[in-house]
Design a protein around this motif. Sequence first.
Motif, PDB file in Angstrom:
ATOM      1  N   UNK A 248       3.760   1.408  -3.357  1.00  0.00           N
ATOM      2  CA  UNK A 248       2.075   1.123  -4.310  1.00  0.00           C
ATOM      3  C   UNK A 248       2.552   1.159  -5.491  1.00  0.00           C
ATOM      4  N   UNK A 249       3.954   2.646  -5.720  1.00  0.00           N
ATOM      5  CA  UNK A 249       4.218   3.198  -7.212  1.00  0.00           C
ATOM      6  C   UNK A 249       4.933   1.855  -8.366  1.00  0.00           C
ATOM      7  N   UNK A 250       5.877   0.621  -7.757  1.00  0.00           N
ATOM      8  CA  UNK A 250       6.345   0.178  -8.143  1.00  0.00           C
ATOM      9  C   UNK A 250       5.125  -1.107  -9.305  1.00  0.00           C
TER      10      UNK A 250
ATOM     11  N   UNK B  58       1.711 -14.544  -3.569  1.00  0.00           N
ATOM     12  CA  UNK B  58       0.708 -13.475  -4.153  1.00  0.00           C
ATOM     13  C   UNK B  58       1.082 -13.245  -5.583  1.00  0.00           C
ATOM     14  N   UNK B  59       1.937 -13.060  -6.156  1.00  0.00           N
ATOM     15  CA  UNK B  59       2.538 -13.607  -7.402  1.00  0.00           C
ATOM     16  C   UNK B  59       1.145 -14.377  -8.317  1.00  0.00           C
TER      17      UNK B  59
ATOM     18  N   UNK C 260       0.287  -7.375  -6.244  1.00  0.00           N
ATOM     19  CA  UNK C 260       0.711  -8.138  -5.008  1.00  0.00           C
ATOM     20  C   UNK C 260       1.691  -6.726  -4.234  1.00  0.00           C
ATOM     21  N   UNK C 261       1.755  -6.095  -4.741  1.00  0.00           N
ATOM     22  CA  UNK C 261       2.575  -4.819  -4.634  1.00  0.00           C
ATOM     23  C   UNK C 261       1.569  -3.876  -3.936  1.00  0.00           C
ATOM     24  N   UNK C 262       0.559  -3.827  -4.332  1.00  0.00           N
ATOM     25  CA  UNK C 262      -0.592  -2.956  -3.676  1.00  0.00           C
ATOM     26  C   UNK C 262      -1.009  -3.442  -2.480  1.00  0.00           C
ATOM     27  N   UNK C 263      -0.931  -4.874  -2.780  1.00  0.00           N
ATOM     28  CA  UNK C 263      -1.834  -5.491  -0.445  1.00  0.00           C
ATOM     29  C   UNK C 263      -0.215  -4.857  -0.029  1.00  0.00           C
TER      30      UNK C 263
END
Length: 399
Positions: free
Chosen positions: A96-98, A163-164, A172-175
């Motif tokens: 998520x932090x990414x 996703x991007x 997308x990284x949150x997903x």
Amino acid sequence: MSLPIPTSQSQSPSWVLKLTIGLIGMFAFLQVYAIQALLPVLMVDFSATEVQAGMVVGATVMAIAIMSPFLGMLSDAIGRKSFIVGALLFLAIPTALIAQSPTIGWLGFWRFLQGLSVPGITVVTIAYIGEEFEGRAVAELMSFYVSGSVFGGFMGRFLLGHLHEFIGWRHGYYVMAAMTLIGALWVGKMLPSSRCFEANPNFRSAIQTLGEHLTNRYVVTACLLGGCVLFSLVGCFTFINLHLAETPYELSTGQLANIFAVYLIGVIITPLTTSLLRKFGAARIVRVAVLISTIGVLLTLVTPLWGVIAGLIIMSSGVFITQSATISYIAVNVKKGRSLASGLYYMAYYAGGTMGAWICGIAYARGEWQLTVWLLLFVQILALLVASFGMVKRKMQPA
């Protein structure tokens, strides 16, 4: 509440258990290489060089290499299921932090933290299966685990690339983080608790076994071979993205994500390798597989896109066969401290991947894809020499 382990440990596991083991493999590798499909975009967003882009991929792989032997030893003292679930929960945090990364350096840092948790899933799951089951049940569950791992490697790249295009890579990284959290909850509920685990906090004994492994021909040969294998795979599948994003291909992130469908060949190849190993032995299989990979790498030099894709299919097929054969080689020949031997193998394996991300980045910056291919061929030849002169030619015993 956990599902009960079958009364007979050698009987066929339930489909829920097989699914759970497969999902563990998938979630372990969902994040490891997902970023590869985004590299052309990240280089623009962060004004990054080819080497920096490669090291973002290598950061996770490096952390896995560092932690593989130690998390296995720590799990020997603490337990299995709690370790696996805890590692999955931790993995969701840096994922998520990414999305908040302000620079390429911070992105690499969060990717490194992702890698710290992966061995807590992979090495410990293999130990769990070996302890709790026997006979055909082990073979079945390992097959589902490896297939899940391969599917996760594909799905991460495929999903994040698409996703991007829909919501941007940060969202997308949150997903991806939410998916990992759901996976941890599933495993916590569905994976049976250990019944055969016995805590072994004797680190002095582990250190002694470590020293023996470092002079064991079987372990050293497998480690060298593993390093060459992931060097080739990471180097190839990282920088082929930059090659295909340029003229004459100019593929988008979604199209690059689709290219990684070739990774799914591993789901088919891996189960077939077992019967070949029993018939011909690991040494012969590895030599043939490395030659197959070499042909695949050479094919990526052709201009038509279909030729490049064919080369990637052939190359990855050879890599998956080599990896499966090498892991079996350790299982057959190493009788003492197998979990530690596996940890050492994975340390060398992922160290090779880190080197592949870094050195292939330098090669691509200086000579683009053509020079990268020649570097990959050099490593393939090195792997062939290791297999030819280091591996003892011995067939697997039938189960």
